[in-house]
Design an enzyme around this catalytic site. Structure first.
Site, mmCIF file in Angstrom:
data_model
loop_
_atom_site.group_PDB
_atom_site.id
_atom_site.type_symbol
_atom_site.label_atom_id
_atom_site.label_comp_id
_atom_site.label_asym_id
_atom_site.label_seq_id
_atom_site.Cartn_x
_atom_site.Cartn_y
_atom_site.Cartn_z
ATOM 1 N N ASP A 386 41.140 1.576 13.270
ATOM 2 C CA ASP A 386 41.158 0.704 12.089
ATOM 3 C C ASP A 386 42.533 0.058 11.955
ATOM 4 O O ASP A 386 43.481 0.428 12.646
ATOM 5 C CB ASP A 386 40.823 1.556 10.851
ATOM 6 C CG ASP A 386 40.586 0.693 9.628
ATOM 7 O OD1 ASP A 386 40.209 -0.489 9.790
ATOM 8 O OD2 ASP A 386 40.787 1.202 8.504
ATOM 9 N N GLU A 389 44.591 -5.194 13.275
ATOM 10 C CA GLU A 389 44.711 -6.669 13.424
ATOM 11 C C GLU A 389 46.067 -7.080 13.989
ATOM 12 O O GLU A 389 46.110 -8.111 14.673
ATOM 13 C CB GLU A 389 44.452 -7.339 12.070
ATOM 14 C CG GLU A 389 43.035 -7.212 11.589
ATOM 15 C CD GLU A 389 42.632 -5.781 11.204
ATOM 16 O OE1 GLU A 389 43.489 -5.049 10.684
ATOM 17 O OE2 GLU A 389 41.484 -5.412 11.445
ATOM 18 N N ASP A 457 35.588 -4.664 5.598
ATOM 19 C CA ASP A 457 35.375 -4.287 4.198
ATOM 20 C C ASP A 457 34.471 -5.281 3.480
ATOM 21 O O ASP A 457 34.937 -6.224 2.841
ATOM 22 C CB ASP A 457 36.726 -4.170 3.482
ATOM 23 C CG ASP A 457 37.592 -3.079 4.099
ATOM 24 O OD1 ASP A 457 37.041 -2.250 4.862
ATOM 25 O OD2 ASP A 457 38.807 -3.064 3.838
#
Ligand code: GLC
Length: 766
Positions: A386, A389, A457
């Site tokens: 997670d 990015e 999300d």
């Protein structure tokens, strides 16, 4: 700002398999990769030619012919006509139909370091693809940016999201083409969204105009070609296709065991529990919280005893804390991203101040991969990547930060993919012959080789559920088949109706994971009242019944790249209705099932059924396709249709994929006017032995003219877990009371009959 447009050819040469054309501004290189794939790279500075995405080499041979004004490359399946002055690239089908051309005025050009390709826009041109992008199925009239970002609270129009897949398919005049712009800088796609309606364009902040042009004449063949070029997924662990229960966070081992026990008590099938960030000691990666997870091994052993697998989260940020193993090792070996002078970059994420591993380096990936012993030794088999990015509070990582030889803006879009690669390669090694399950939030083209993705999300409202389905379908076009959305919505609280509806769609979501944000209502199936629990349980049971079919669909993704969830635009490309915003969320789930997502507040829905005949899965009702039908859609029955003539293998309900079940494979055949073939696939679901031939694969043919259903001889050396096959006929003549199985009569009871699963050819005559 200095603006340059690719100008006149000054020199042409061929070096081995590459054609080189020089102009005053730049140099174009052209390679053939396959008869339907040509690569064009136009560069001003000859950047090192690396690709994170491409795994194939160009063909050894390239031939071209030359006239006064043009060069022509003809692969037999695709023609590239190159106008010498100014230098422009125009693609045609083998029989000379125009597929795609440079905009004659601007072609490829530069403004400062920015590189752009303007292309001719056809009046009827549609565009699909680009992976995880919001908006409509047909991207005509929209523009997008690729810049992997942490976007909590994104809405159905937000852009960019977490992932970059710069690959699209163009459709016009009954023709298809694909284009993959392999450039990891911030990139831009404009599908006729500008005020000049004669062109579309794509470009990047810097780097080369480096694209692969696909000329196959069907969307599915283009997807096959794109995934040949960038790789296909391995067979996933079977357990990862079962129901997955996640939450940010279950706060202790005891809580997770409690939830797992409750699944078994309530007899709701499930395979996977998750540990979100709170299992760690102060969010330090590769640690366990000693108070709440005092004995990881015995905790995981208990889960295993209940037939659960555990997935744990790992983020890239390594807490700055002398004495913490990964921090000390990373510092001493210089494994972290730095500023140009060598100062280690610090960004704040969950653990506070963090350094970020430089996943672009082989030694760093190796180190990262080996660190997973902290998780694999106690028994973790799934690894959730997670915040890659990469995310840091405040989001904007200074452009001066260096990863290997690159500055952040050059490779940001590939960081998550490199982390997933490191995780996959490391855990694969540690798990021996067992398949790891890797899930990542950030990705770039080619990530399918290492990992599943989910769409980040999302939020607990209907429009987000529908958006999620479009994202899944669009990711499928760009090679990502194992894709999930947070079922129920990550932020906010769903109504019970939305929760029920979303679970029913989850059955047909390639990865079926329920997840929610901290502070929201608990989302497990039994939190919504007895009546709703019963509906959700039935849906999850349906998922488990379908697993033989779903697993075979993954085999197809593994072999061909065709995704499990398929926008109707793949199979029904020339049917305008499939692009209608009213029907654009519909999709095929595998070869046979058509699913229509429905909002939780609607109990009847217009569904578009493409040409052919269809049966409603739940009732057997038959429909003529080529038109929209209004059908009941109560919360207990999401509209799912079966295509006539198809074959759907199913099994009885099991509580987890570890269970053997009753040993009966249900072979459902839906009558249709046309002959049809299907490939059934099975293996042990957990090891790599299938790569050495230990699988069970057989073709099944339905022939309504000869009145036969044939199961061809089994290929591969795996012994099926199903010792018997139960034939289930749907929509066949009611008068058929017996069939012949290899010449012997078999009585049918309500259209069903059971015979032994013999590895040799089985011929059924009806
Ligand atoms: C991010 C992830 C989410 C996770 C949370 C805490 O928001 O997208 O899935 O639960 O971080 O780790």
């Amino acid at each position: 700002m200095q603006t340059e447009i690719l100008g006149n050819t000054e020199n042409i040469s061929k070096q081995g398999n590459v054609l080189i054309i020089k102009t005053k501004e730049a140099e174009a290189r052209i390679w053939i990769y396959s008869p339907t794939i040509i690569r064009v790279n136009i560069s001003r500075q000859h950047n090192a030619d690396t690709s994170f995405a491409v795994i194939q080499n160009p063909a050894k041979k390239l031939d071209y012919t030359e006239t006064a004004k043009q060069l022509l490359i003809n692969t037999g399946a695709l023609k590239l006509e190159i106008n010498k002055s100014p230098l422009r690239f125009n693609f045609y089908t083998a029989d000379g139909k125009e597929l795609s051309q440079d905009d004659a005025r601007f072609g490829v050009n530069w403004q400062g370091t920015r590189v752009i390709n303007y292309r001719k826009l056809y009046k009827d041109e549609k565009f699909i693809g680009l992976g995880e992008k919001t908006g409509d199925l047909n991207r005509r009239g929209s523009s997008y940016v690729n810049w992997n970002s942490d976007v909590p609270d994104h809405n159905p129009k937000s852009d960019p999201l977490y992932e970059t897949f710069p690959f699209f398919v163009g459709l016009h005049g009954g023709l298809t083409y694909g284009l993959f712009f392999d450039n990891t800088h911030k990139s831009y796609f404009d599908f006729g969204a500008s005020t000049d309606d004669t062109m579309s364009w794509f470009g990047a902040d810097a780097g080369d105009m480096n694209y692969y042009f696909f000329g196959a004449q069907s969307v599915s063949q283009i997807i096959e070609d794109y995934t040949w070029l960038t790789g296909r997924m391995e067979m996933p662990p079977l357990w990862s296709l079962g129901y997955q229960q996640c939450r940010w966070s279950y706060m202790s081992a005891a809580e997770i065991l409690d939830i797992a026990e409750n699944f078994r008590k309530e007899k709701i099938p499930a395979d996977v529990m998750y540990c979100d960030i709170d299992y760690m000691d102060q969010y330090k990666i590769f640690t366990w919280n000693k108070e709440t997870f005092p004995n990881p091994k015995s905790f995981i052993d208990k889960l295993k005893a209940m037939n659960f697998h555990l997935v744990t989260i790992v983020d890239p940020g390594i807490k700055v804390e002398p004495g913490y193993k990964q921090y000390d090792e990373g510092v001493s070996k210089n494994y972290f991203a730095t500023y140009p002078d060598g100062e280690k970059y610090i960004g704040s994420v969950w653990p506070g101040r963090c350094h970020f591993p430089d996943f672009f380096r082989y030694d760093v990936r190796k180190w990262w991969g080996a660190s997973f012993t902290a998780l694999t030794e106690p028994g973790v088999e799934g690894f959730w990547n997670d915040m890659n990015e990469p995310a840091a509070w405040g989001q904007d990582i200074p452009w001066m930060v260096k990863f290997g030889n690159y500055y952040m803006p050059e490779v940001r879009n590939a960081y998550g993919m490199q982390m997933a690669k490191a995780t996959y390669e490391g855990t694969k090694k540690l798990l021996g012959n067992k398949r790891p399950f890797v899930l990542t939030r950030a990705a770039y083209s080619g990530t399918q080789r290492y990992s599943a993705v989910w769409t980040g999300d999302n939020s607990a409202y209907d429009a987000h559920m529908l958006l999620g389905q479009r994202l899944v379908n669009s990711l499928g076009i760009t090679g990502m088949s194992l894709v999930g959305v947070d079922i129920g919505g990550f932020s906010g609280d769903p109504t019970p109706e939305l929760m029920v509806r979303w679970n029913s769609l989850g059955v047909y979501t390639p990865m079926f994971r329920n997840h929610a944000m901290q502070g929201t209502k608990y989302r497990e199936p039994w939190r919504w009242g007895k009546e709703n629990e019963t509906i959700i349980k039935k849906d999850i049971e349906q998922r488990y019944k379908l697993l033989p079919y779903i697993y075979s669909a993954y085999y197809q993704s593994h072999q061909t790249g065709i995704p499990v969830s398929r926008t109707l635009a793949i199979n029904y490309t020339n049917d305008e209705n499939v692009f209608d915003v009213k029907y654009q969320n519909q999709f095929l789930f595998g070869d046979a099932l058509l699913v229509a997502p429905v909002e939780s507040t609607r109990f009847a829905e217009d569904v578009y059924l493409p040409a052919g005949e269809w049966y409603r899965l739940s009732t057997g009702e038959k429909f003529e396709g080529g038109k929209a039908v209004n059908v009941p859609a109560p919360l207990t029955d999401l509209p799912v249709f079966v295509k006539a003539g198809t074959i759907v293998p199913m099994q009885d309900v099991i509580q987890s994929t570890n269970e053997k079940g009753d040993g009966i494979l249900e072979l459902n055949v839906w009558y249709g006017k046309n002959a049809n073939s299907y490939v059934y696939y099975e293996d042990d679901g957990s090891s790599y032995d299938y790569q050495k031939g230990t699988y069970y694969k057989r073709s099944v043919h339905f022939d309504p003219l000869k009145n036969t259903i044939s199961l061809l001889a089994v290929e591969g050396s795996f012994a099926s877990k199903y010792t018997q096959i139960k034939l289930v006929l749907h929509g066949f003549d009611q008068k058929i009371k017996t069939v012949k199985v290899n010449g012997k009569a078999m009585k049918l009871a309500e259209g069903t009959g059971t015979f032994n699963n013999d590895n040799k050819t089985i011929k059924i005559e009806f």
